[in-house]
Design an enzyme around this catalytic site. Structure first.
Site, PDB file in Angstrom:
ATOM      1  N   ALA A 238       0.841  -1.199   0.000  1.00 56.92           N
ATOM      2  CA  ALA A 238       0.000   0.000   0.000  1.00 56.92           C
ATOM      3  C   ALA A 238       0.873   1.246   0.000  1.00 56.92           C
ATOM      4  O   ALA A 238       1.948   1.276   0.601  1.00 56.92           O
ATOM      5  CB  ALA A 238      -0.930   0.008   1.213  1.00 56.92           C
ATOM      6  N   SER A 239       0.402   2.298  -0.664  1.00 54.45           N
ATOM      7  CA  SER A 239       1.120   3.567  -0.798  1.00 54.45           C
ATOM      8  C   SER A 239       2.473   3.310  -1.465  1.00 54.45           C
ATOM      9  O   SER A 239       2.519   2.760  -2.546  1.00 54.45           O
ATOM     10  CB  SER A 239       1.244   4.260   0.560  1.00 54.45           C
ATOM     11  OG  SER A 239      -0.034   4.607   1.047  1.00 54.45           O
ATOM     12  N   MET A 240       3.578   3.663  -0.801  1.00 51.86           N
ATOM     13  CA  MET A 240       4.865   3.353  -1.419  1.00 51.86           C
ATOM     14  C   MET A 240       5.031   1.845  -1.567  1.00 51.86           C
ATOM     15  O   MET A 240       5.659   1.370  -2.526  1.00 51.86           O
ATOM     16  CB  MET A 240       6.025   3.943  -0.617  1.00 51.86           C
ATOM     17  CG  MET A 240       7.379   3.656  -1.251  1.00 51.86           C
ATOM     18  SD  MET A 240       8.748   4.539  -0.485  1.00 51.86           S
ATOM     19  CE  MET A 240       8.743   6.054  -1.443  1.00 51.86           C
ATOM     20  N   GLN A 396      -6.124   7.141   2.364  1.00 51.17           N
ATOM     21  CA  GLN A 396      -4.892   6.559   1.841  1.00 51.17           C
ATOM     22  C   GLN A 396      -4.570   5.222   2.507  1.00 51.17           C
ATOM     23  O   GLN A 396      -4.675   5.076   3.723  1.00 51.17           O
ATOM     24  CB  GLN A 396      -3.721   7.529   2.048  1.00 51.17           C
ATOM     25  CG  GLN A 396      -2.399   7.057   1.489  1.00 51.17           C
ATOM     26  CD  GLN A 396      -2.419   6.945  -0.032  1.00 51.17           C
ATOM     27  OE1 GLN A 396      -3.194   7.641  -0.683  1.00 51.17           O
ATOM     28  NE2 GLN A 396      -1.566   6.103  -0.579  1.00 51.17           N
TER      29      GLN A 396
END
EC number: 3.7.1.-
Length: 421
Positions: A238-240, A396
């Site tokens: 997730a995200s980066m 996010q």
């Protein structure tokens, strides 16, 4: 949605901690008491509030274990580990701004989490060390108790600011119960490898995951009883971590990829936070780095969130100025220098998601760009999920909707890895 803090950043991080509650990582009243002790945008009050709850939960775990109540001990130790993580979250330990509390707090997370491993009821868990260059990457392998036949493997990747003990509350708590082995590990620039070993971040995560897959192959040969089906390996982040998952998916040994709220190009993230005109002038050499450093330093002085974000990036990149950080961010892209996309090498099915209420990213410039770059897979092998409200995964990394992202992830993996129950 109800707010606990005026600060978007503090509010998001508080919800992040609450998100672990269904999986044993938080108790609602403990969190609310901590919230009442935190001053908006004050990292020291954040630290104090969570260390108090961490110490209390650790003591409850010790008490329960002493009396033979392993269920309560497990729950208390899981909470304590997560609260210790939270207590050190706002601190960095980079050469230009060292903080002696960072490593001891990280060690408290590790020590407390280790107490939970033999007590977990979701499957079997073991600690591993994965050779990588001149280092050993810390890892956990979570296995289903029923392994009468080989089980698929999910590599759960962390991101820019997560540690692998926190990843338990997402996929490692559920995967073994659904018949998956789950491996978490900390690569360069993450968790204990950053805090203790001073390994800094790198963009080519296909290299990192490639070494992990090599290790799993050797580990399976030496330990056949673990029953890992290395013909069915998936990756999720997730995200980066979502960016890392996409980089890893170019490895032909990856059979499916789930990328939650990734970025396509980190430079786009920068341009959304810093004046594009200033960046263009600096990048062209018209504005010297000292001017940009001065402007960004003033922004950091005016906003704790900006100070934390830039400071974190300087730490995990191993640099000592904002402009050096910007130079490193340019390397984190799914685009090649010739304008083509690295994603054209991906052959496995991919689920990619976006979050319209993201604290950081814009779905239109990131997730849709990823999805379009996967057009060669066809609609049968690529799927997009853009969530709009918080309960639907609109924050996010799907913070606040962990159960939903777990459900959708394993539904996708079941379909493409041919898992039946």
């Amino acid at each position: 949605m109800h707010r606990f803090f005026k600060s978007e950043f503090f509010n998001f991080e508080f919800i992040r901690i609450l998100s672990a509650a269904p999986y044993g990582g938080a108790e609602i009243a403990e969190c609310l008491v901590a919230a009442g002790q935190i001053t908006n945008d004050d990292p020291e009050s954040w630290h104090r509030a969570w260390i108090i709850q961490a110490d209390k939960a650790k003591a409850l775990g010790d008490e329960a274990l002493h009396s033979g109540d392993t269920v309560s001990a497990r729950r208390a130790y899981l909470r304590a580990s997560n609260y210790y993580r939270a207590s050190g979250y706002m601190f960095h330990d980079r050469p230009g701004a060292p903080d002696a509390r960072v490593l001891p707090l990280a060690q408290q997370v590790l020590d407390t989490y280790a107490l939970t491993l033999p007590l977990l009821d979701t499957g079997e868990a073991s600690q591993l060390k994965i050779p990588f260059e001149n280092y050993q990457l810390a890892a956990y392998l979570y296995l289903p108790r029923d392994r009468t036949k080989p089980v698929p493997v999910l590599l759960s990747l962390g991101g820019a600011d997560s540690i692998q003990e926190e990843l338990y509350y997402v996929y490692a708590a559920s995967g073994p119960q659904l018949g998956y082995a789950v491996l978490t590990f900390e690569g360069p620039g993450q968790g204990i490898t950053l805090r203790r070993d001073k390994m800094h971040m790198r963009p080519d995560w296909e290299v990192v995951v490639g070494r992990v897959l090599d290790f799993l192959t050797a580990y399976m040969q030496q330990n056949p009883s673990v029953q890992l089906d290395l013909s069915r390996v998936a990756v999720v982040g997730a995200s980066m971590g979502g960016y890392y998952a996409l980089r890893a998916a170019v490895d032909p040994r990856i059979g499916a990829c789930v990328s939650i709220d990734p970025f396509y190009d980190m430079w786009d993230f920068v341009r959304n936070h810093v004046s594009p005109a200033l960046l263009n002038a600096w990048n062209a050499g018209w504005v010297p780095s000292r001017v940009v450093n001065g402007i960004m330093s003033m922004a950091m002085a005016a906003s704790f969130q900006a100070k934390w974000e830039v400071g974190l990036a300087m730490w995990f990149f191993g640099v000592d100025s904002p402009t050096q950080t910007l130079r490193h961010m340019m390397k984190y892209t799914l685009a090649r220098a010739d304008g083509t996309s690295r994603l054209d090498q991906v052959k496995c099915p991919v689920l990619v998601s976006g979050a319209t209420q993201s604290l950081y990213l814009e779905p239109e410039s990131d997730v849709l760009r990823v999805f379009d770059a996967l057009a060669h897979l066809g609609d049968e092998r690529r799927e997009i999920w853009i969530a709009r409200s918080p309960e639907e995964g609109g924050l996010q990394a799907k913070i606040g909707a962990i159960g939903l992202v777990v459900q959708r992830t394993f539904r996708f993996l079941d379909q493409h890895l041919n898992v039946t129950r």
